[in-house]
Design a protein around this motif. Structure first.
Motif, PDB file in Angstrom:
ATOM      1  N   ARG A 190      -3.914  12.320 -30.466  1.00  0.00           N
ATOM      2  CA  ARG A 190      -4.076  11.277 -32.686  1.00  0.00           C
ATOM      3  C   ARG A 190      -6.046  12.027 -32.090  1.00  0.00           C
ATOM      4  NH1 ARG A 190      -4.780   6.127 -35.868  1.00  0.00           N
ATOM      5  NH2 ARG A 190      -3.711   6.824 -37.482  1.00  0.00           N
ATOM      6  N   ILE A 191      -7.029  12.534 -33.112  1.00  0.00           N
ATOM      7  CA  ILE A 191      -7.527  12.901 -33.215  1.00  0.00           C
ATOM      8  C   ILE A 191      -8.145  13.003 -34.873  1.00  0.00           C
ATOM      9  CG2 ILE A 191      -9.329  15.188 -33.473  1.00  0.00           C
ATOM     10  CD1 ILE A 191      -6.625  16.387 -31.404  1.00  0.00           C
ATOM     11  N   ILE A 192      -9.434  12.192 -34.773  1.00  0.00           N
ATOM     12  CA  ILE A 192     -10.363  11.994 -36.038  1.00  0.00           C
ATOM     13  C   ILE A 192     -11.378  12.618 -36.019  1.00  0.00           C
ATOM     14  CG2 ILE A 192     -11.777   9.466 -34.935  1.00  0.00           C
ATOM     15  CD1 ILE A 192     -11.201   8.505 -37.937  1.00  0.00           C
ATOM     16  N   ASP A 193     -11.548  13.545 -37.110  1.00  0.00           N
ATOM     17  CA  ASP A 193     -12.834  14.375 -37.348  1.00  0.00           C
ATOM     18  C   ASP A 193     -14.029  13.361 -39.081  1.00  0.00           C
ATOM     19  OD1 ASP A 193     -14.796  15.962 -38.005  1.00  0.00           O
ATOM     20  OD2 ASP A 193     -13.617  16.608 -39.243  1.00  0.00           O
ATOM     21  N   VAL A 194     -14.920  12.634 -38.073  1.00  0.00           N
ATOM     22  CA  VAL A 194     -15.787  11.230 -38.632  1.00  0.00           C
ATOM     23  C   VAL A 194     -16.898  12.414 -39.465  1.00  0.00           C
ATOM     24  CG1 VAL A 194     -17.347   9.426 -38.339  1.00  0.00           C
ATOM     25  CG2 VAL A 194     -15.374   9.680 -37.113  1.00  0.00           C
ATOM     26  N   GLY A 195     -16.765  12.379 -41.027  1.00  0.00           N
ATOM     27  CA  GLY A 195     -17.860  12.818 -41.752  1.00  0.00           C
ATOM     28  C   GLY A 195     -17.766  14.451 -41.409  1.00  0.00           C
ATOM     29  N   LEU A 230     -14.965  20.509 -41.575  1.00  0.00           N
ATOM     30  CA  LEU A 230     -14.992  20.458 -40.098  1.00  0.00           C
ATOM     31  C   LEU A 230     -15.409  19.733 -39.497  1.00  0.00           C
ATOM     32  CD1 LEU A 230     -16.795  23.301 -42.266  1.00  0.00           C
ATOM     33  CD2 LEU A 230     -15.189  24.340 -41.038  1.00  0.00           C
ATOM     34  N   PRO A 231     -14.933  19.762 -38.257  1.00  0.00           N
ATOM     35  CA  PRO A 231     -14.217  20.867 -37.534  1.00  0.00           C
ATOM     36  C   PRO A 231     -12.978  20.572 -37.944  1.00  0.00           C
ATOM     37  CG  PRO A 231     -14.655  19.315 -35.944  1.00  0.00           C
ATOM     38  CD  PRO A 231     -15.518  19.179 -37.314  1.00  0.00           C
ATOM     39  N   GLY A 232     -12.115  19.844 -39.395  1.00  0.00           N
ATOM     40  CA  GLY A 232     -10.771  19.049 -38.951  1.00  0.00           C
ATOM     41  C   GLY A 232      -9.645  19.985 -39.004  1.00  0.00           C
ATOM     42  N   VAL A 233      -9.458  20.860 -39.975  1.00  0.00           N
ATOM     43  CA  VAL A 233      -9.103  21.582 -41.125  1.00  0.00           C
ATOM     44  C   VAL A 233      -8.885  23.039 -39.307  1.00  0.00           C
ATOM     45  CG1 VAL A 233      -8.154  23.533 -42.327  1.00  0.00           C
ATOM     46  CG2 VAL A 233      -9.097  21.192 -42.809  1.00  0.00           C
ATOM     47  N   PRO A 234      -9.176  23.896 -38.790  1.00  0.00           N
ATOM     48  CA  PRO A 234      -9.224  24.972 -38.244  1.00  0.00           C
ATOM     49  C   PRO A 234      -8.682  24.084 -37.342  1.00  0.00           C
ATOM     50  CG  PRO A 234     -11.644  25.163 -39.194  1.00  0.00           C
ATOM     51  CD  PRO A 234     -11.448  23.576 -39.358  1.00  0.00           C
ATOM     52  N   LEU A 235      -9.162  22.944 -36.542  1.00  0.00           N
ATOM     53  CA  LEU A 235      -8.135  22.239 -35.366  1.00  0.00           C
ATOM     54  C   LEU A 235      -7.593  21.883 -35.192  1.00  0.00           C
ATOM     55  CD1 LEU A 235     -11.295  20.176 -33.851  1.00  0.00           C
ATOM     56  CD2 LEU A 235     -10.636  22.358 -33.201  1.00  0.00           C
ATOM     57  N   VAL A 253      -6.443  12.825 -38.562  1.00  0.00           N
ATOM     58  CA  VAL A 253      -7.092  12.096 -39.638  1.00  0.00           C
ATOM     59  C   VAL A 253      -8.726  12.855 -39.922  1.00  0.00           C
ATOM     60  CG1 VAL A 253      -8.089  10.358 -40.417  1.00  0.00           C
ATOM     61  CG2 VAL A 253      -6.272  10.145 -39.404  1.00  0.00           C
ATOM     62  N   LEU A 254      -8.883  13.303 -41.328  1.00  0.00           N
ATOM     63  CA  LEU A 254     -10.533  13.879 -41.280  1.00  0.00           C
ATOM     64  C   LEU A 254     -10.902  12.634 -42.347  1.00  0.00           C
ATOM     65  CD1 LEU A 254      -8.864  16.688 -40.270  1.00  0.00           C
ATOM     66  CD2 LEU A 254     -10.508  17.904 -42.556  1.00  0.00           C
ATOM     67  N   MET A 255     -12.195  12.299 -42.110  1.00  0.00           N
ATOM     68  CA  MET A 255     -12.579  11.146 -43.211  1.00  0.00           C
ATOM     69  C   MET A 255     -14.306  11.808 -43.608  1.00  0.00           C
ATOM     70  SD  MET A 255     -14.428   7.646 -41.743  1.00  0.00           S
ATOM     71  CE  MET A 255     -16.233   9.126 -41.676  1.00  0.00           C
ATOM     72  N   ASP A 256     -14.198  11.120 -44.756  1.00  0.00           N
ATOM     73  CA  ASP A 256     -15.289  11.108 -45.318  1.00  0.00           C
ATOM     74  C   ASP A 256     -15.531  10.216 -46.713  1.00  0.00           C
ATOM     75  OD1 ASP A 256     -17.533  13.949 -45.163  1.00  0.00           O
ATOM     76  OD2 ASP A 256     -17.656  12.545 -46.623  1.00  0.00           O
ATOM     77  N   ALA A 257     -16.913   9.820 -46.843  1.00  0.00           N
ATOM     78  CA  ALA A 257     -17.466   9.414 -47.906  1.00  0.00           C
ATOM     79  C   ALA A 257     -16.969   9.508 -48.921  1.00  0.00           C
ATOM     80  CB  ALA A 257     -18.831   8.506 -47.444  1.00  0.00           C
ATOM     81  N   LEU A 286      -2.166  16.825 -40.718  1.00  0.00           N
ATOM     82  CA  LEU A 286      -3.427  16.738 -41.532  1.00  0.00           C
ATOM     83  C   LEU A 286      -2.822  15.245 -42.762  1.00  0.00           C
ATOM     84  CD1 LEU A 286      -5.751  18.900 -41.640  1.00  0.00           C
ATOM     85  CD2 LEU A 286      -5.620  17.413 -43.494  1.00  0.00           C
ATOM     86  N   ARG A 287      -4.146  14.556 -42.452  1.00  0.00           N
ATOM     87  CA  ARG A 287      -4.160  13.955 -43.643  1.00  0.00           C
ATOM     88  C   ARG A 287      -5.747  13.389 -43.718  1.00  0.00           C
ATOM     89  NH1 ARG A 287      -3.701   8.281 -42.890  1.00  0.00           N
ATOM     90  NH2 ARG A 287      -2.744   7.249 -40.957  1.00  0.00           N
ATOM     91  N   THR A 288      -5.634  13.062 -45.246  1.00  0.00           N
ATOM     92  CA  THR A 288      -8.133  12.446 -45.517  1.00  0.00           C
ATOM     93  C   THR A 288      -7.516  11.145 -45.817  1.00  0.00           C
ATOM     94  OG1 THR A 288      -7.465  13.442 -47.825  1.00  0.00           O
ATOM     95  CG2 THR A 288      -8.324  14.981 -45.792  1.00  0.00           C
ATOM     96  N   VAL A 289      -8.380  11.173 -45.218  1.00  0.00           N
ATOM     97  CA  VAL A 289      -9.005   9.210 -45.480  1.00  0.00           C
ATOM     98  C   VAL A 289     -10.374   9.250 -45.959  1.00  0.00           C
ATOM     99  CG1 VAL A 289      -9.351   6.984 -44.629  1.00  0.00           C
ATOM    100  CG2 VAL A 289      -7.306   8.492 -43.670  1.00  0.00           C
ATOM    101  N   HIS A 290     -10.754   8.413 -47.629  1.00  0.00           N
ATOM    102  CA  HIS A 290     -11.778   8.327 -48.093  1.00  0.00           C
ATOM    103  C   HIS A 290     -12.124   7.149 -47.879  1.00  0.00           C
ATOM    104  CE1 HIS A 290     -14.391   7.710 -52.245  1.00  0.00           C
ATOM    105  NE2 HIS A 290     -15.311   8.036 -51.711  1.00  0.00           N
ATOM    106  N   SER A 291     -13.009   6.469 -46.797  1.00  0.00           N
ATOM    107  CA  SER A 291     -13.439   5.800 -46.557  1.00  0.00           C
ATOM    108  C   SER A 291     -15.395   6.025 -46.156  1.00  0.00           C
ATOM    109  CB  SER A 291     -12.647   4.755 -45.678  1.00  0.00           C
ATOM    110  OG  SER A 291     -13.281   3.761 -45.111  1.00  0.00           O
ATOM    111  N   ARG A 292     -16.176   5.240 -45.847  1.00  0.00           N
ATOM    112  CA  ARG A 292     -17.109   5.082 -44.598  1.00  0.00           C
ATOM    113  C   ARG A 292     -16.922   4.605 -43.629  1.00  0.00           C
ATOM    114  NH1 ARG A 292     -22.889   4.046 -47.825  1.00  0.00           N
ATOM    115  NH2 ARG A 292     -23.259   3.457 -45.294  1.00  0.00           N
ATOM    116  N   ALA A 293     -17.363   5.655 -42.147  1.00  0.00           N
ATOM    117  CA  ALA A 293     -17.226   5.579 -41.064  1.00  0.00           C
ATOM    118  C   ALA A 293     -16.900   3.500 -40.884  1.00  0.00           C
ATOM    119  CB  ALA A 293     -17.690   6.132 -40.611  1.00  0.00           C
ATOM    120  N   GLU A 294     -18.053   3.036 -40.969  1.00  0.00           N
ATOM    121  CA  GLU A 294     -18.458   1.831 -40.775  1.00  0.00           C
ATOM    122  C   GLU A 294     -17.059   0.649 -41.921  1.00  0.00           C
ATOM    123  OE1 GLU A 294     -22.496   3.056 -41.865  1.00  0.00           O
ATOM    124  OE2 GLU A 294     -20.796   3.446 -42.878  1.00  0.00           O
ATOM    125  N   ASP A 295     -16.355   1.030 -42.475  1.00  0.00           N
ATOM    126  CA  ASP A 295     -15.777   0.160 -43.047  1.00  0.00           C
ATOM    127  C   ASP A 295     -13.870   0.491 -42.327  1.00  0.00           C
ATOM    128  OD1 ASP A 295     -17.194  -0.891 -44.594  1.00  0.00           O
ATOM    129  OD2 ASP A 295     -17.370  -0.029 -46.425  1.00  0.00           O
TER     130      ASP A 295
END
Length: 231
Positions: free
Chosen positions: A67-72, A77-82, A92-96, A116-125
Motif C-alpha cells: 500500500r503506497i501513498i503519493d503525497v502532493g 507523478l510519480p503515482g500514475v507511472p508507478l 493512493v494519490l493525494m493532493d490539495a 489507483l484512487r485519488t484523495v483531495h486533501s491537505r497532508a496535514e488534515d
C-alpha cells in the motif's frame, strides 16, 4: 534513453509502453484546458515525468510495499507511472488541488488503473484520519517541499517498519542534513542521498525508515509545516 529501453533495463513489462504513451497523450490533452504539468513536449514528458517517476522501480522499499501513498501528486507523478508498473499494489494519490486530481482520476479511469484512487486533501488534515495515519508501507513524494517540511507531511502516513522516500536532486545535500533532527522527532531514521544513475532522470532518493510512531502532535495544523519548519 528511450522509454522502451528504460522499461527493459528496469525489468518492467514492455507491453506497458502503450499505457505510458496513453497516459502522456491524455495528460497533455487535458493540459490544454487545465494546467496539470509544466512539461508540454512529448520527449521531455517521457524523460522528466515518466522515466523520472519510474527510477524508484526495483528498490527494496517499493518492491516489498503493498500500500503506497503519493503525497502532493500534482498531475499524477510519480503515482500514475508507478501504478501502471505495479498493478498488484494499491496506490493512493493525494493532493490539495482538486482540479488536478479530477484530471488524474479521469486519465487513470480511461487507462484502466483499478489499483489507483485519488484523495483531495491537505497532508496535514489527511494524516490525522484513522484510515490513513500510519497505514502505508511506503510514502513517496516528488518535488513538493524541502526535506524538513516534507518529512512532517509524509512520515505520519508511514506505518512503523515502512518508509518514506523523497525524490530529490543532488543539490539537496544541505536541506537533507538540516532535516535530520526533524526526521528523528517524527519517528524516522534518515539515510544518505542515493543516486541510481539513470540517464535522463533528474532525481535520486532520500529514504527515511519509520522506526517508531509519529507523536500525536504531528503533523501540526495546516500551513505550519511550511511556514515554521521543525528544528
Amino acid at each position: 534513453m528511450t522509454l522502451i529501453e528504460f522499461l527493459t533495463e528496469k525489468g518492467i513489462d514492455s507491453k506497458l509502453c502503450d499505457k505510458y504513451y496513453q497516459f502522456m497523450k491524455l495528460t497533455l490533452e487535458w493540459n490544454e484546458k487545465i494546467n496539470v504539468t509544466a512539461v508540454k513536449d512529448e520527449e521531455e514528458f517521457i524523460q522528466k515525468n515518466i522515466i523520472d517517476s519510474l527510477t524508484i522501480v526495483g528498490r527494496p522499499e517499493i518492491s516489498t510495499a503493498a500500500r503506497i501513498i503519493d503525497v502532493g501528486t500534482g498531475g499524477g507523478l510519480p503515482g500514475v507511472p508507478l501504478a501502471i508498473a505495479y498493478p498488484d499494489k494499491e496506490f493512493v494519490l493525494m493532493d490539495a488541488i482538486g482540479k488536478k486530481l479530477k484530471v488524474v482520476q479521469a486519465v487513470a479511469d480511461e487507462i484502466g488503473l483499478a489499483n489507483l484512487r485519488t484523495v483531495h486533501s491537505r497532508a496535514e488534515d489527511l494524516a490525522r484520519q484513522k484510515d490513513y495515519r500510519e497505514s502505508f508501507d511506503l510514502v513517496v513524494s516528488r518535488a513538493v517541499a524541502n526535506m524538513t517540511t516534507l518529512s512532517e507531511y509524509c512520515l505520519p502516513f508511514a506505518k512503523v517498519g515502512g518508509s518514506f522516500t523523497a525524490y530529490k536532486t543532488e543539490n539537496a545535500a544541505e536541506e537533507i542534513e538540516a532535516a535530520a533532527h526533524a526526521v528523528t522527532k517524527l519517528g524516522g531514521l534518515l539515510h544518505e542521498f542515493e543516486n541510481d544513475g539513470i540517464e535522463g532522470s533528474g532525481h535520486g532518493f532520500v529514504r527515511v525508515e519509520k522506526v517508531s510512531k509519529t507523536p500525536g502532535t504531528y503533523p501540526r495544523k495546516a500551513g505550519l509545516p511550511s511556514k515554521e519548519p521543525l528544528v
